[in-house]
Scaffold this motif. Structure first.
Motif, PDB file in Angstrom:
ATOM      1  N   LEU A  29      53.074  39.120  42.860  1.00 29.39           N
ATOM      2  CA  LEU A  29      53.903  37.913  42.976  1.00 29.39           C
ATOM      3  C   LEU A  29      54.660  37.860  44.298  1.00 29.39           C
ATOM      4  CD1 LEU A  29      55.277  37.862  39.335  1.00 29.39           C
ATOM      5  CD2 LEU A  29      53.306  36.631  40.253  1.00 29.39           C
ATOM      6  N   ASP A  30      54.181  38.577  45.291  1.00 27.18           N
ATOM      7  CA  ASP A  30      54.843  38.667  46.590  1.00 27.18           C
ATOM      8  C   ASP A  30      54.339  37.573  47.542  1.00 27.18           C
ATOM      9  OD1 ASP A  30      56.511  39.670  48.477  1.00 27.18           O
ATOM     10  OD2 ASP A  30      55.313  41.454  48.921  1.00 27.18           O
ATOM     11  N   CYS A  31      54.396  36.333  47.078  1.00 27.68           N
ATOM     12  CA  CYS A  31      53.822  35.205  47.824  1.00 27.68           C
ATOM     13  C   CYS A  31      54.507  34.948  49.155  1.00 27.68           C
ATOM     14  CB  CYS A  31      53.873  33.935  46.979  1.00 27.68           C
ATOM     15  SG  CYS A  31      52.832  34.044  45.523  1.00 27.68           S
ATOM     16  N   CYS A  38      49.391  32.005  50.492  1.00 28.14           N
ATOM     17  CA  CYS A  38      49.931  31.397  49.272  1.00 28.14           C
ATOM     18  C   CYS A  38      49.605  29.901  49.212  1.00 28.14           C
ATOM     19  CB  CYS A  38      51.430  31.619  49.208  1.00 28.14           C
ATOM     20  SG  CYS A  38      52.182  31.020  47.683  1.00 28.14           S
ATOM     21  N   SER A  88      44.780  40.523  34.670  1.00 27.33           N
ATOM     22  CA  SER A  88      45.502  39.909  35.779  1.00 27.33           C
ATOM     23  C   SER A  88      44.718  38.726  36.347  1.00 27.33           C
ATOM     24  CB  SER A  88      45.812  40.934  36.871  1.00 27.33           C
ATOM     25  OG  SER A  88      44.642  41.505  37.375  1.00 27.33           O
ATOM     26  N   CYS A  92      46.625  35.360  35.706  1.00 26.08           N
ATOM     27  CA  CYS A  92      47.284  35.059  36.995  1.00 26.08           C
ATOM     28  C   CYS A  92      46.254  35.002  38.106  1.00 26.08           C
ATOM     29  CB  CYS A  92      48.324  36.127  37.310  1.00 26.08           C
ATOM     30  SG  CYS A  92      49.618  36.275  36.104  1.00 26.08           S
ATOM     31  N   CYS A  95      47.338  34.201  41.725  1.00 26.49           N
ATOM     32  CA  CYS A  95      48.210  35.260  42.261  1.00 26.49           C
ATOM     33  C   CYS A  95      47.410  36.505  42.618  1.00 26.49           C
ATOM     34  CB  CYS A  95      49.295  35.611  41.247  1.00 26.49           C
ATOM     35  SG  CYS A  95      50.452  34.272  40.941  1.00 26.49           S
ATOM     36  N   THR A  96      46.446  36.883  41.776  1.00 25.31           N
ATOM     37  CA  THR A  96      45.657  38.080  42.067  1.00 25.31           C
ATOM     38  C   THR A  96      44.748  37.855  43.267  1.00 25.31           C
ATOM     39  OG1 THR A  96      43.958  37.459  40.452  1.00 25.31           O
ATOM     40  CG2 THR A  96      45.690  38.929  39.699  1.00 25.31           C
ATOM     41  N   GLN A  99      46.932  38.102  46.302  1.00 30.07           N
ATOM     42  CA  GLN A  99      47.251  39.505  46.550  1.00 30.07           C
ATOM     43  C   GLN A  99      46.085  40.210  47.241  1.00 30.07           C
ATOM     44  OE1 GLN A  99      47.347  42.132  43.147  1.00 30.07           O
ATOM     45  NE2 GLN A  99      48.874  43.462  44.119  1.00 30.07           N
TER      46      GLN A  99
END
Length: 113
Positions: A29-31, A38, A88, A92, A95-96, A99
């Motif tokens: 979740l470190d967008c 992102c 994941s 998500c 998000c994955t 990442q």
């Protein structure tokens, strides 16, 4: 009858590389660490998926798959499991995928991709 002398091998040569456990360069979740990735993941997930697949020399349709995440995790010795990758990716997915792309970019900058 004479028997030729033969060398008997009693020890098999071994080759092993102790690979250190790796880790993700950013959290799932470190967008905010890469807003470009992102935004691409938010507005054009298919484009991001193709970028990831291209980075890993795979088919464009595979970028956001569980197999791609598992392959990447295995390549860099990042702890986890196929079940974890599935969960994941399923819950998500964007998000994955973000990442994964951030990680590829960071490793490329460090010269280890």
């Amino acid at each position: 009858l004479t028997m030729a002398s033969q060398t008997v091998i009693t020890v098999q040569p071994q080759f092993s590389v102790a690979q250190q456990p790796g880790e993700w360069q950013t959290g799932m979740l470190d967008c905010c660490s890469d807003c470009g990735v992102c935004l691409c993941g938010t507005f054009c997930l298919l484009c991001l998926s193709c970028q990831v697949a291209g980075d890993m020399d795979e088919c464009c349709l595979c970028g956001g798959s569980v197999a791609m995440r598992t392959l990447y995790r295995t390549r860099y010795n990042i702890p986890g499991s196929i079940l974890g990758d599935f969960c994941s990716t399923w819950w998500c997915g964007p998000c994955t995928l973000c990442q994964l792309k951030r990680d590829i970019n960071r490793r490329r900058e460090m010269g280890i991709f």
